[in-house]
Design an enzyme around this catalytic site. Structure first.
Site, mmCIF file in Angstrom:
data_model
loop_
_atom_site.group_PDB
_atom_site.id
_atom_site.type_symbol
_atom_site.label_atom_id
_atom_site.label_comp_id
_atom_site.label_asym_id
_atom_site.label_seq_id
_atom_site.Cartn_x
_atom_site.Cartn_y
_atom_site.Cartn_z
ATOM 1 N N ASP A 1 0.849 -1.192 0.000
ATOM 2 C CA ASP A 1 0.000 0.000 0.000
ATOM 3 C C ASP A 1 0.888 1.246 0.000
ATOM 4 O OD1 ASP A 1 -2.325 1.507 0.126
ATOM 5 O OD2 ASP A 1 -2.390 1.482 2.316
ATOM 6 N N GLU B 1 2.550 4.910 -4.156
ATOM 7 C CA GLU B 1 2.501 5.777 -5.351
ATOM 8 C C GLU B 1 3.817 6.526 -5.568
ATOM 9 O OE1 GLU B 1 0.150 5.538 -2.970
ATOM 10 O OE2 GLU B 1 -1.017 4.216 -4.261
ATOM 11 N N ASP C 1 -8.917 3.682 -2.213
ATOM 12 C CA ASP C 1 -9.904 4.173 -1.247
ATOM 13 C C ASP C 1 -11.148 4.722 -1.933
ATOM 14 O OD1 ASP C 1 -8.018 3.419 0.530
ATOM 15 O OD2 ASP C 1 -7.331 5.451 1.001
HETATM 16 C C1 GLC Z 1 -4.720 3.394 2.748
HETATM 17 C C2 GLC Z 1 -5.250 2.157 2.015
HETATM 18 C C3 GLC Z 1 -6.328 1.515 2.818
HETATM 19 C C4 GLC Z 1 -5.791 1.158 4.201
HETATM 20 C C5 GLC Z 1 -5.240 2.403 4.879
HETATM 21 C C6 GLC Z 1 -4.547 2.082 6.192
HETATM 22 O O1 GLC Z 1 -5.705 4.374 2.823
HETATM 23 O O2 GLC Z 1 -5.681 2.483 0.720
HETATM 24 O O3 GLC Z 1 -6.815 0.376 2.171
HETATM 25 O O4 GLC Z 1 -6.801 0.607 4.977
HETATM 26 O O5 GLC Z 1 -4.300 3.040 4.040
HETATM 27 O O6 GLC Z 1 -3.502 1.205 5.983
#
Ligand code: GLC
Length: 761
Positions: free
Chosen positions: A384, A387, A462
């Site tokens: 995650d 980017e 998200d």
């Molecule tokens: C980011 C991710 C999400 C995750 C959050 C906390 O917003 O896209 O899926 O729950 O981080 O890790």
């Protein structure tokens, strides 16, 4: 803007080189009929980033009054080009390149930016571009490729987390693909600023693009996935149901979650650990307070049939004594500033640094770090914030991005920004492959570039618990699928804001058909696990998830096809017949493979919808034939299920639902058969894990209006009876095997004999 000119050309080693006062162009042809154009300043050698051509081909060149004609030896691919001004015609479309000579604003990068233009036709349509907001056809907007932490994005936002500079360009006369293998920020203007012209541009000095032949969108999708690489076969469990929430705080929350699934009898394969499992958000650690006995927990869950996936963020806490930081620092493996210091910013763990995946030495260190997970029994990794996402950077004005002059190996961040998540996914896959060579690695990523499918699955980040986001997930996932990424999904139920029972019921049924089926929601949002609302919603979620498990033989067979041929699992309606104009813009229903049409309700309170069914189809719930008078039918959309239609002439494999997956040799196997003159179907089976060869079993049959003949060639090695459910039929007048009636037809059990059923009076 100025026209680009060339005044000379030469040919050597299967390559045509054009030379001009400012630039050069190298043109090559792959043995698959893909043209590569690499344009740029003289003497700049640009290597491909993700495109890979196994074999280049010789081609013929003829020089005439109007320039050059290039043609493959087998005469199937050709283009004509003009040197001054530089123009070429491919697939009946005229392309030309212009440049500007502006000094870069920052003054230290003299670039001669090149722009590729092509003429528009009124019937042009565009697909691909990876993960995007908007409808299926991407015409009429400007699309930017710049991986972005697009948190809480709205239905018009652009860009999102992924960068896929790939287009399928089609109109009434032709269809082809354009892939820009440029990692810089790139942009496509698709008949937006001018209705008669479209363009592609890059912030870099070169334009390295590939033209992929049709004749139709499925061929382009296949050709593009060959160029950028296909997904490896995933483990079976990854195709099951996944449960996640940013908010499971500790081991007892996870235990309670597992208990609820098994207690409610709702199938589930995987429980996900979001950032709260870590010690102070330090990647590669488990909190000693909240997850003190992770190995025991994972083992206990394993006994109940659950896998565990953990999130891994690239932001490494800058903290003395934290081994991951210390070792990375010692080996100079973190991204650096332009003045060669560690780039420090803020993300979940507060002060953080970021691995530089462009340094070769980083792989061994990254792999080593992952031992913490593999030793604890973690089954897969969730990448995650890659980017890369930041909350701030030290010494910079407020920003959500790295400074463009940060350094990754030999590159400026600006050049490789779009590749950061991609490289992280690649490194993570390699780590898992190395640490657990007997298993198929599973990596999920938020960011990526074209070709990401080789390394990771993709989820769309998200989203919001809203009907608009449910609806938008369909064209988003369809275009991602067309862009080479077969394994993708959106957060079921939505991430931001609070889900509602009706929305969850609809979304979970749509999610049955997401190749990646995960329910996930944000911190401080109300619960949206299947049982969180009321008995009715729980029952609907249960039925939907059970249906997913029944569908696994179809899904697994499609997964195999995607990995072998590049044909996506989710397909737009126009895949049935690319020339059928009526289907070109349909985004709110889709094909799951070629023979199952899914037409969900996407609005609150919706009780009916129209569904486009060209040709002959059967309602999978009732077995009845869809109305043949018109290609459009009206169907009921009860909350308890989802409209589904099976194409006549197909046989689709199903199994019974279980609490979790085991292996992909289906002890219980059943085919639904929608009669047609010719009937075909198949099922791919293997162990669902590891690398042993699998088998493909086939159904072949015919129906002449009175007599049905069916053969099943079972190569699974299992001795099993197989049921065939003939949709919409009543008991036959004569049959080689006993039959029984069901709600939607009749069932006959195959035990290794040729089946013959007759309805002759
Ligand atoms: C980011 C991710 C999400 C995750 C959050 C906390 O917003 O896209 O899926 O729950 O981080 O890790």
């Amino acid at each position: 803007m100025f026209d680009l000119n060339f005044d000379r050309y030469d040919i050597s080693d299967n390559q045509l080189t054009l030379q001009g006062p400012l630039a050069q162009a190298k043109i090559t042809l792959s043995s698959q009929g893909v043209w590569r154009f690499c344009l740029g300043p003289k003497n700049v050698e640009k290597q491909p980033w993700v495109a890979s051509v196994a074999e280049w081909s010789a081609f013929d060149i003829q020089s005439g009054e109007h320039g050059l004609t290039l043609q493959s030896k087998d005469k199937t691919s050709s283009l004509s080009l003009n040197l001054n001004p530089f123009q070429f015609t491919w697939n009946n479309r005229k392309f030309f390149v212009r440049h500007n000579e502006n000094q870069d604003k920052k003054g230290f990068h003299k670039r001669r930016r090149l722009m590729l233009f092509w003429n528009e036709s009124v019937s042009s349509r565009y697909y691909g571009l990876g993960e995007r907001t908007g409808f299926l056809n991407k015409r009429g907007r400007v699309w930017t490729n710049w991986t972005t932490d697009a948190t809480n994005h709205h239905p018009h936002a652009d860009p999102l987390y992924q960068a896929h500079p790939f287009l399928i360009l089609t109109d009434e006369k032709q269809c082809g693909g354009l892939f820009l293998d440029e990692s810089w920020k790139t942009q496509f203007d698709l008949a937006c600023n001018s209705p008669s012209q479209s363009s592609a541009r890059s912030d870099g000095a070169t334009l390295d693009f590939y033209l992929i032949p049709g004749p139709d969108a499925p061929s382009v999708a296949r050709g593009f996935s060959q160029l950028t690489g296909r997904s490896p076969m995933p483990p079976l469990w990854a195709l099951g149901y996944h449960q996640c929430k940013w908010g499971y705080r500790n081991e007892s929350d996870i235990r309670a979650l597992a208990k609820s699934f098994r207690g409610e009898g709702i199938p589930c394969d995987t429980l996900w650990l979001d950032i709260d499992y870590m010690d102070a958000y330090k990647s590669f650690t488990f909190s000693p307070e909240r997850f003190p006995k992770i190995e025991e927990l994972i083992e206990e869950l394993g006994r109940q049939g659950f896998k565990v996936v953990t999130i891994v963020d690239p932001g490494i806490k800058k903290e003395e004594g934290y081994a991951v930081y210390e070792t990375g620092k010692e080996r100079r493996l973190f991204t650096r500033t332009a003045w060669d210091e560690e780039l420090v910013g803020e993300v979940w763990p507060k002060r953080a640094v970021w691995p530089d995946f462009f340094k070769e030495d980083a792989q061994a260190w990254w792999t080593e770090n992952h031992k913490v997970y593999t030793q604890a029994g973690v089954a897969g990794i969730w990448n995650d914030m890659n980017e890369p996402a930041v909350f701030s950077i030290e010494g910079q004005d407020p920003t959500r991005e790295f400074p463009l002059d940060a350094r990754h190996g030999p590159y400026d961040h600006e050049e490789v920004h779009n590749l950061y998540g991609h490289k992280m996914g690649e490194a993570t896959r390699k780590a898992l492959a190395e640490l657990r060579p007997e298993k198929r690695p599973f990596v999920l990523t938020r960011s990526g570039f074209s070709g990401i499918q080789k390394h990771a699955w993709v989820w769309t980040g998200d989203n919001v618990s809203s009907w608009e986001h449910l609806e938008m997930s369909l064209p988003m996932l369809l275009n991602l699928s067309l862009s080479g990424v077969p394994f993708c999904g959106a957060d079921i139920g939505g991430f931001f804001q609070n889900c509602q029972p009706e929305l969850l019921a609809r979304w979970i049924w749509v999610g049955v058909f997401y190749p990646f089926m995960r329910n996930h929601s944000g911190r401080d949002r109300i619960d949206q696990e299947p049982w969180s609302f009321n008995d009715e919603t729980t029952a609907i979620c249960k039925a939907a998830i059970e249906f997913r498990y029944q569908l696994l033989p179809i899904l697994y067979t499609l997964a195999k096809e995607a990995c072998d041929t590049g044909m996506p699992i989710l397909r737009p309606c126009f895949f049935l017949n690319p020339e059928d104009r009526e289907s070109h813009e349909i985004y709110d229903q889709f094909l799951f493979g070629n023979t199952l049409m899914v037409a969900p309700a996407l609005r609150p309170g919706q009780s009916r919808r129209t569904v486009y069914l060209p040709g002959e189809w059967r309602d999978l719930w009732s077995g009845q034939a869809a109305d043949k008078e018109s290609n459009w039918s009206l169907c009921e959309t009860p909350l308890q299920s989802i409209p589904l239609f099976q194409k006549s002439g197909s046989a689709l494999p199903w199994t019974e639902s279980k609490a979790h997956t085991e292996n992909a040799y289906w002890e219980t196997l059943m085919f639904t058969v929608a009669l047609g003159n010719v009937i075909t179907g198949h099922v791919y089976e293997d162990e669902g894990e590891g690398f042993a060869e699998g088998s493909r079993s086939e159904v072949i049959g015919s129906f002449d209006g009175e007599t049905l003949q069916l053969d099943f060639y079972d190569h699974s090695g299992l001795s099993r009876p197989v049921d065939f459910e003939i949709l919409g039929m009543t008991l036959p007048t004569s049959s080689s095997e006993p039959c029984r009636e069901t709600e939607r037809g009749i069932v006959v059990t195959w035990r290794g004999k040729h089946l013959k059923l007759s309805w002759a009076s």
